[in-house]
Design a protein around this motif. Structure first.
Motif, PDB file in Angstrom:
ATOM      1  N   LYS A  94       0.222  19.976  17.816  1.00 50.71           N
ATOM      2  CA  LYS A  94       0.005  18.532  17.967  1.00 50.71           C
ATOM      3  C   LYS A  94       1.340  17.821  17.884  1.00 50.71           C
ATOM      4  O   LYS A  94       2.180  18.137  17.037  1.00 50.71           O
ATOM      5  N   THR A  95       1.522  16.819  18.739  1.00 52.59           N
ATOM      6  CA  THR A  95       2.737  16.008  18.681  1.00 52.59           C
ATOM      7  C   THR A  95       2.676  15.138  17.432  1.00 52.59           C
ATOM      8  O   THR A  95       1.709  14.404  17.229  1.00 52.59           O
ATOM      9  N   VAL A  96       3.714  15.243  16.599  1.00 47.51           N
ATOM     10  CA  VAL A  96       3.743  14.504  15.341  1.00 47.51           C
ATOM     11  C   VAL A  96       4.941  13.573  15.237  1.00 47.51           C
ATOM     12  O   VAL A  96       5.123  12.897  14.235  1.00 47.51           O
ATOM     13  N   GLY A  97       5.774  13.529  16.282  1.00 51.91           N
ATOM     14  CA  GLY A  97       6.933  12.657  16.249  1.00 51.91           C
ATOM     15  C   GLY A  97       7.834  12.904  17.430  1.00 51.91           C
ATOM     16  O   GLY A  97       7.451  13.569  18.398  1.00 51.91           O
ATOM     17  N   LYS A  99      13.795  21.350  10.410  1.00 52.81           N
ATOM     18  CA  LYS A  99      13.310  21.169   9.047  1.00 52.81           C
ATOM     19  C   LYS A  99      13.696  19.791   8.540  1.00 52.81           C
ATOM     20  O   LYS A  99      14.854  19.376   8.667  1.00 52.81           O
ATOM     21  N   VAL A 100      12.744  19.083   7.947  1.00 49.06           N
ATOM     22  CA  VAL A 100      12.982  17.754   7.385  1.00 49.06           C
ATOM     23  C   VAL A 100      13.857  17.892   6.141  1.00 49.06           C
ATOM     24  O   VAL A 100      13.604  18.729   5.273  1.00 49.06           O
ATOM     25  N   VAL A 101      14.905  17.062   6.093  1.00 51.91           N
ATOM     26  CA  VAL A 101      15.850  17.070   4.974  1.00 51.91           C
ATOM     27  C   VAL A 101      16.043  15.656   4.443  1.00 51.91           C
ATOM     28  O   VAL A 101      15.644  14.680   5.075  1.00 51.91           O
ATOM     29  N   VAL A 102      16.682  15.558   3.298  1.00 49.16           N
ATOM     30  CA  VAL A 102      16.961  14.269   2.664  1.00 49.16           C
ATOM     31  C   VAL A 102      18.020  13.521   3.465  1.00 49.16           C
ATOM     32  O   VAL A 102      19.004  14.104   3.907  1.00 49.16           O
ATOM     33  N   LEU A 103      17.801  12.223   3.647  1.00 50.35           N
ATOM     34  CA  LEU A 103      18.823  11.347   4.230  1.00 50.35           C
ATOM     35  C   LEU A 103      19.529  10.612   3.104  1.00 50.35           C
ATOM     36  O   LEU A 103      18.898  10.279   2.112  1.00 50.35           O
ATOM     37  N   PRO A 104      20.794  10.336   3.196  1.00 45.04           N
ATOM     38  CA  PRO A 104      21.657  10.673   4.313  1.00 45.04           C
ATOM     39  C   PRO A 104      22.037  12.156   4.295  1.00 45.04           C
ATOM     40  O   PRO A 104      21.990  12.801   3.245  1.00 45.04           O
ATOM     41  N   PHE A 105      22.440  12.662   5.436  1.00 42.82           N
ATOM     42  CA  PHE A 105      22.930  14.032   5.514  1.00 42.82           C
ATOM     43  C   PHE A 105      24.221  14.155   4.711  1.00 42.82           C
ATOM     44  O   PHE A 105      24.458  15.146   4.051  1.00 42.82           O
ATOM     45  N   VAL A 106      25.068  13.135   4.825  1.00 40.29           N
ATOM     46  CA  VAL A 106      26.384  13.122   4.170  1.00 40.29           C
ATOM     47  C   VAL A 106      26.505  11.809   3.409  1.00 40.29           C
ATOM     48  O   VAL A 106      26.208  10.744   3.962  1.00 40.29           O
ATOM     49  N   THR A 107      26.931  11.891   2.151  1.00 43.01           N
ATOM     50  CA  THR A 107      27.150  10.699   1.336  1.00 43.01           C
ATOM     51  C   THR A 107      28.649  10.448   1.258  1.00 43.01           C
ATOM     52  O   THR A 107      29.409  11.357   0.936  1.00 43.01           O
ATOM     53  N   ARG A 165       0.830  -1.209   0.000  1.00 38.94           N
ATOM     54  CA  ARG A 165       0.000   0.000   0.000  1.00 38.94           C
ATOM     55  C   ARG A 165       0.860   1.254   0.000  1.00 38.94           C
ATOM     56  O   ARG A 165       0.369   2.337  -0.260  1.00 38.94           O
ATOM     57  N   GLY A 166       2.129   1.073   0.330  1.00 43.64           N
ATOM     58  CA  GLY A 166       3.073   2.174   0.277  1.00 43.64           C
ATOM     59  C   GLY A 166       2.860   3.259   1.312  1.00 43.64           C
ATOM     60  O   GLY A 166       3.236   4.399   1.089  1.00 43.64           O
ATOM     61  N   LYS A 167       2.285   2.904   2.448  1.00 34.96           N
ATOM     62  CA  LYS A 167       1.967   3.936   3.422  1.00 34.96           C
ATOM     63  C   LYS A 167       2.272   3.521   4.855  1.00 34.96           C
ATOM     64  O   LYS A 167       1.360   3.231   5.625  1.00 34.96           O
ATOM     65  N   PRO A 168       3.552   3.529   5.226  1.00 43.53           N
ATOM     66  CA  PRO A 168       3.823   3.355   6.650  1.00 43.53           C
ATOM     67  C   PRO A 168       3.182   4.512   7.419  1.00 43.53           C
ATOM     68  O   PRO A 168       2.981   5.597   6.871  1.00 43.53           O
ATOM     69  N   ARG A 169       2.863   4.292   8.669  1.00 44.65           N
ATOM     70  CA  ARG A 169       2.227   5.366   9.447  1.00 44.65           C
ATOM     71  C   ARG A 169       3.239   6.361   9.992  1.00 44.65           C
ATOM     72  O   ARG A 169       2.874   7.472  10.365  1.00 44.65           O
ATOM     73  N   ARG A 170       4.504   5.957  10.041  1.00 45.92           N
ATOM     74  CA  ARG A 170       5.579   6.844  10.503  1.00 45.92           C
ATOM     75  C   ARG A 170       6.798   6.647   9.618  1.00 45.92           C
ATOM     76  O   ARG A 170       6.919   5.624   8.952  1.00 45.92           O
ATOM     77  N   TYR A 171       7.695   7.629   9.671  1.00 42.51           N
ATOM     78  CA  TYR A 171       8.909   7.567   8.862  1.00 42.51           C
ATOM     79  C   TYR A 171      10.102   8.039   9.666  1.00 42.51           C
ATOM     80  O   TYR A 171       9.993   8.982  10.453  1.00 42.51           O
ATOM     81  N   MET A 225       4.104  14.365   7.723  1.00 50.23           N
ATOM     82  CA  MET A 225       5.066  15.308   8.301  1.00 50.23           C
ATOM     83  C   MET A 225       6.481  14.983   7.831  1.00 50.23           C
ATOM     84  O   MET A 225       7.432  15.614   8.251  1.00 50.23           O
ATOM     85  N   HIS A 226       6.607  14.003   6.961  1.00 48.61           N
ATOM     86  CA  HIS A 226       7.916  13.498   6.553  1.00 48.61           C
ATOM     87  C   HIS A 226       8.447  14.092   5.249  1.00 48.61           C
ATOM     88  O   HIS A 226       9.561  13.774   4.832  1.00 48.61           O
ATOM     89  N   ASP A 227       7.708  14.953   4.624  1.00 48.70           N
ATOM     90  CA  ASP A 227       8.145  15.512   3.348  1.00 48.70           C
ATOM     91  C   ASP A 227       9.336  16.452   3.531  1.00 48.70           C
ATOM     92  O   ASP A 227       9.358  17.264   4.462  1.00 48.70           O
TER      93      ASP A 227
END
Length: 170
Positions: free
Chosen positions: A117-120, A159-167, A88-94, A144-146
């Motif tokens: 609201k607490t989101v994580g 602010k949510v960022v792309v992982l990994p922080f460092v490649t 379904r491609g939809k975990p409830r958390r990330y 909230m994971h975008d």
């Protein structure tokens, strides 16, 4: 691939041979880095750690570990839940990376809030010398994971960022 995101190995040994393994690595040219640097490298790589980002309440897909699950294997505990999340491609958390506004190291398990609201929650937080900023791993609710999502930890913006922080390609 090592837990630090680059080429390498993670070596674990029994206590009885640990000293000999350590000495062999030093003799081969290895350089000790210490546990603080190990934690920084792990967070920079976005690698979840058992007992920190991962526990009995976090499914592998929520922790970004879909490559560790065999979706063709027969029965195993939790298979239905994992398969449902996957197909379904939809975990409830990330598991996400967040950049912290400022230089305060956030405590693990500190609530992340959006619109009162607490989101994580923050799971790991370090100062990254390579990035010259405070970064953290967090588990947040779907939606909230975008990348670019702005959230709050107390009065501190994150602010949510792309992982990994460092490649690392070495």
């Amino acid at each position: 691939r090592s837990i630090f995101g680059g080429a390498g190995f993670d070596i674990r040994s029994s206590v009885s041979v640990g000293g000999a393994v350590w000495q062999a690595l030093l003799d081969a040219g290895g350089t000790p880095i210490g546990s603080e640097m190990q934690e920084i490298l792990r967070v920079e790589a976005g690698t979840p750690r058992c007992g920190v980002e991962i526990d009995e309440s976090v499914a592998p897909l929520e922790a970004g570990l879909s490559d560790t699950v065999d979706f063709d294997k027969g029965c195993y505990i939790g298979q239905e839940v994992i398969a449902k999340m996957h197909f379904r491609g939809k975990p409830r958390r990330y598991l996400v990376g967040v950049e912290v506004d400022g230089d305060e190291i956030l405590e693990p398990n500190t609530d992340i809030v959006a619109e009162n609201k607490t989101v994580g929650r923050i799971t790991s937080c370090v100062y990254s010398p390579q990035l010259d900023r405070v970064i953290a791993l967090a588990i947040v609710r779907r939606g909230m994971h975008d990348v670019g999502q702005c959230l709050q930890v107390g009065d501190i913006a994150v602010k949510v960022v792309v992982l990994p922080f460092v490649t690392r390609n070495d």
